[in-house]
Design an enzyme around this catalytic site. Structure first.
Site, PDB file in Angstrom:
ATOM      1  N   HIS A 480       0.954  -1.543   0.114  1.00 34.57           N
ATOM      2  CA  HIS A 480       0.271  -0.321   0.143  1.00 34.57           C
ATOM      3  C   HIS A 480       0.815   1.462   0.014  1.00 34.57           C
ATOM      4  O   HIS A 480       0.794   1.874  -0.801  1.00 34.57           O
ATOM      5  CB  HIS A 480      -0.791   0.282   1.289  1.00 34.57           C
ATOM      6  CG  HIS A 480      -1.826   1.521   1.486  1.00 34.57           C
ATOM      7  ND1 HIS A 480      -2.547   0.903   0.768  1.00 34.57           N
ATOM      8  CD2 HIS A 480      -1.633   2.634   1.783  1.00 34.57           C
ATOM      9  CE1 HIS A 480      -3.074   2.554   1.470  1.00 34.57           C
ATOM     10  NE2 HIS A 480      -2.349   3.426   1.471  1.00 34.57           N
ATOM     11  N   GLU A 481       2.073   1.164   0.953  1.00 34.18           N
ATOM     12  CA  GLU A 481       2.565   2.289   1.085  1.00 34.18           C
ATOM     13  C   GLU A 481       3.766   2.943   0.159  1.00 34.18           C
ATOM     14  O   GLU A 481       3.569   4.133  -0.261  1.00 34.18           O
ATOM     15  CB  GLU A 481       3.286   2.391   2.163  1.00 34.18           C
ATOM     16  CG  GLU A 481       2.196   2.948   3.469  1.00 34.18           C
ATOM     17  CD  GLU A 481       1.615   3.433   3.691  1.00 34.18           C
ATOM     18  OE1 GLU A 481       1.567   4.955   3.453  1.00 34.18           O
ATOM     19  OE2 GLU A 481       0.011   2.955   4.297  1.00 34.18           O
ATOM     20  N   HIS A 484       1.676   4.695  -3.089  1.00 31.31           N
ATOM     21  CA  HIS A 484       1.398   5.701  -2.206  1.00 31.31           C
ATOM     22  C   HIS A 484       3.157   6.531  -2.868  1.00 31.31           C
ATOM     23  O   HIS A 484       3.618   7.144  -3.671  1.00 31.31           O
ATOM     24  CB  HIS A 484       2.068   6.533  -1.526  1.00 31.31           C
ATOM     25  CG  HIS A 484       0.152   6.035  -1.076  1.00 31.31           C
ATOM     26  ND1 HIS A 484      -0.467   7.135  -1.397  1.00 31.31           N
ATOM     27  CD2 HIS A 484      -0.418   5.647   0.647  1.00 31.31           C
ATOM     28  CE1 HIS A 484      -2.128   6.761  -0.269  1.00 31.31           C
ATOM     29  NE2 HIS A 484      -1.873   5.936   0.489  1.00 31.31           N
ATOM     30  N   HIS A 487       3.163   6.600  -6.528  1.00 34.60           N
ATOM     31  CA  HIS A 487       2.115   7.661  -7.362  1.00 34.60           C
ATOM     32  C   HIS A 487       3.521   9.001  -7.282  1.00 34.60           C
ATOM     33  O   HIS A 487       3.633  10.366  -8.014  1.00 34.60           O
ATOM     34  CB  HIS A 487       1.134   8.157  -6.198  1.00 34.60           C
ATOM     35  CG  HIS A 487       0.190   8.754  -7.347  1.00 34.60           C
ATOM     36  ND1 HIS A 487      -0.711   9.326  -5.875  1.00 34.60           N
ATOM     37  CD2 HIS A 487       0.080   9.076  -7.984  1.00 34.60           C
ATOM     38  CE1 HIS A 487      -2.101   9.882  -6.499  1.00 34.60           C
ATOM     39  NE2 HIS A 487      -1.049  10.181  -7.895  1.00 34.60           N
TER      40      HIS A 487
HETATM   41 ZN   LIG Z   1      -2.768   4.949   2.056  1.00 34.14          ZN
END
Ligand SMILES: [Zn+2]
Length: 696
Positions: A480-481, A484, A487
């Site tokens: 998940h991290e 990010h 991104h």
């Molecule tokens: Zn998040």
């Protein structure tokens, strides 16, 4: 550059490692030289520079144009951005009493600095004039988006208000900044002050890896040779899942659920009441009926009704599933001869048992195969296969704690793209949770600037040099991290304020949650999940059972989440006077939605940092689910292509989602990637909630 507005240079600025140019490799922050006492003078220098730069824009006699107003604003405040990034990284990932004290002083000071800029009538006049004539300015798509976002930001901050209203807004902002900082300091203190020492007889049921990290945690607390449970979420969850000692589970659960609500110096109840009152006043001043209406106007969802619509659609099947799961857990208690009603501190324990019985699967069986280092490799490998980037560890970059690791990221052609900092282990100086942030954002305004991106997690460190082993949840968090992080690292925009994760809150979780899907794929686990001692790959049948068990207990997880999102929405749609007694409000709202008595909010109000430590997720906690509608639907594009690394789909994902930052309208970007709007049932299917007793 204006001659008349010479920048003040404060004494010693040139000696200050935060202020002088960074001579480190790739111009990264010289963490080894930075001391707490450098921050206040560096901030003062940064505020002075920024104010002078803004004054140069407002004093410019030339007719406002895009370059002398919007671009000039984008260039302003470089030192402030630099100093803030380093400071807030330390506040959250490695604080100490000196840093926390500066944080307390600097948060109202920061509001005092920004207020006169965001409410500057001359500046707003220039922006508004350009906005009015935007169609005639010959702007690129990104420039148009930047102008619109800049105008909206100033307008929503109150730049168009009269002087009295502006003055009140400034007061409110300053006070809110102070309250938000106080809220998170209270929470951190309540988490740090509590631990439970485990004696020899208290270890029943606990996996070896947990005991090892409980010993490591004791050592961090200066209690070498003992073992303790702390209030880090991952420690609490594992303890509640595995400890056979019902009395200790109750103690740990109650302490965890009471954070910020203990009637001590760290109590957050009064803070919440004041925050909600001031937010309501802000909304009124700006002409909105409620704070939620104000916040959601600037989101993909647009209105509180749209948010409630999504949450209610998910709530019904999730609650039905949770209630039927509860009955099954209660039956298990009875079967074992337990003569008690299932309590919140029993749920995870019996759910884990039921899962083992039903799916013949147990988290602790898979943990030895989820070695942190291998999972990092897996997460990087997926990025290589999707986007062509590579990761090489570097040992020459200064870091804020010896556990932090740094990788250089290069693009397909071997060109430098970013630095990635991974700070993975829990420690007392770190806030709980996991997050991505950056020390520098990508931009191309004055030559290519490569980003410095950070991931912070709270995984338990292996004791005595043993490898750190992850739970399936931890492994998902890691992906998940990094989602990010990608991104931020793949960002390819010109203007800094549109860089990377500078997107709507209900869009920002799409790249991160989407990335979790790869972690759960057999193609990935078969390669990277290897036993930490034997190196043997994850056995086929364990893998199958693991994947089958994914949908297990989703009623509980969804209820925990959606109830928190609903209460966030209620806090910000009902009059502030309704929540003067925060506990009573919580209770009443939970009754209204029929919250199962055996489940507690994922974040009770006094520990709901998402919505009270700052305003970023205020009436925005639903965003995770809004993004989940998109991520479940988006991964379908790869499944339909028959290859989870399908190059054509990956290219669209890169171009439309991961690299475009805030330079495009998110709805338009999503449709460009997927060819249509997201289809919400994908989320319910993924959580296995379409087959609930009610829906069947
Ligand atoms: Zn998040």
């Amino acid at each position: 550059m204006s001659e008349t507005l010479a920048t003040t240079i404060l004494p010693d600025a040139q000696e200050n490692p935060l202020v002088r140019p960074w001579q480190t490799p790739l111009e990264t922050p010289p963490f080894d030289e930075i001391k707490p006492e450098h921050f206040l003078p560096a901030f003062e220098q940064a505020f002075a520079d920024h104010s002078a730069e803004v004054a140069a824009i407002t004093h410019d006699p030339a007719t406002p144009d895009f370059a002398n107003t919007i671009t000039a604003l984008e260039r302003a405040g470089k030192l402030l951005t630099k100093v803030s990034a380093v400071f807030y990284d330390l506040v959250s990932a490695h604080s100490n009493p000196a840093i926390l004290e500066i944080d307390k002083q600097i948060s109202p000071r920061m509001a005092r600095h920004w207020n006169p800029i965001m409410m500057n009538a001359v500046l707003f006049g220039r922006i508004a004039m350009l906005h009015e004539n935007r169609k005639t300015l010959g702007l690129t798509g990104e420039q148009m988006r930047l102008l619109e976002r800049t105008y909206t930001r100033f307008h929503r901050a109150g730049a168009g208000l009269d002087d009295a209203a502006k003055a009140r807004m400034a007061e409110i902002n300053e006070r809110l900044a102070q309250l938000g900082t106080g809220f998170s300091h209270h929470l951190l203190a309540d988490e740090q002050e509590w631990f439970l020492e485990l004696g020899e007889g208290d270890l029943a049921g606990l996996p070896d890896s947990f005991v090892a990290s409980a010993k490591a945690a004791a050592e961090e607390h200066g209690m070498a040779g003992k073992a303790i449970v702390t209030l880090a979420r991952s420690a609490v969850e594992t303890f509640l899942k595995t400890s056979t000692r019902r009395d200790l589970r109750e103690k740990v659960f109650k302490a965890f659920a009471a954070r910020g609500d203990n009637g001590n110096a760290n109590d957050n109840n009064a803070t919440i009441v004041e925050i909600l009152g001031l937010r309501e006043e802000t909304a009124r001043i700006l002409g909105f009926p409620t704070y939620a209406a104000y916040r959601l106007e600037d989101s993909m969802a647009k209105t509180p009704d749209a948010v409630r619509g999504l949450l209610e659609r998910v709530w019904k099947p999730a609650r039905a599933r949770a209630l039927s799961d509860r009955d099954a857990l209660q039956a298990l208690v009875a079967e074992e001869g337990g003569n008690f009603a299932l309590a919140p501190w029993d749920w995870r324990y019996y759910a884990e048992k039921l899962r083992q019985a039903k799916a013949n699967f147990d988290d602790t069986a898979i943990k030895p195969y989820l070695v942190l280092d291998h999972m990092i490799e897996a997460a990087f490998d997926c990025a290589t296969r999707l986007f062509g980037i590579t990761f090489t560890e570097r040992k020459d970059i200064p870091v804020w704690h010896p556990d932090v690791r740094v990788w250089e990221v290069k693009d397909r052609d071997g060109r430098h793209k970013a630095l990635f900092y991974g700070d993975y282990f829990a420690r007392p100086s770190k806030r709980s949770g996991a997050w991505m942030t950056s020390l520098r954002d990508q931009q191309k305004l004055d030559g290519a600037i490569a980003p410095l991106v950070i991931n912070v997690c709270n995984f338990a460190k292996g004791a005595d040099g043993a490898p750190s082993l992850l739970s399936p949840d931890d492994a998902r968090t890691l992906f998940h991290e990094l989602g990010h992080g990608l991104h931020g690292m793949l960002s390819n925009v010109t203007y800094p304020s549109l860089s990377g994760t500078s997107v709507f809150t209900d869009f920002v979780e799409l790249p991160s949650q989407l990335y979790e899907h790869w972690q759960e794929r057999p193609e990935v686990l078969q390669r990277f999940a290897k036993h930490y001692q034997t190196g043997e790959p994850l056995p086929e049948d364990l893998l199958k059972r693991f994947l089958a068990a994914r949908k297990f207990n989703q009623g509980f997880a969804t209820v925990e989440f959606v109830s928190s999102a609903l209460i966030d929405l209620e806090f910000h749609t009902q009059p502030a006077s309704a929540s003067r007694d925060v506990r009573a409000f919580e209770q009443a709202e939970l009754e209204k939605i029929g919250m199962p008595a055996e489940i507690v909010l994922r974040h009770r109000p006094t520990q709901f940092g998402h919505i009270f430590s700052g305003d970023h997720y205020a009436s925005g906690y639903y965003s995770y689910m809004w993004s989940e509608v998109m991520d479940a639907d988006a991964f379908g594009a790869f499944e339909e292509a028959g290859d989870i690394f399908d190059p054509a789909t990956a290219k669209r994902l890169h171009d439309d989602i991961y690299s475009s930052g805030g330079s495009r309208d998110p709805e338009e970007a999503y449709i460009a990637f997927r060819g249509r709007d997201p289809e919400p049932d994908a989320l319910l299917r993924r959580r296995g909630l379409l087959e609930t007793p009610e829906a069947a």
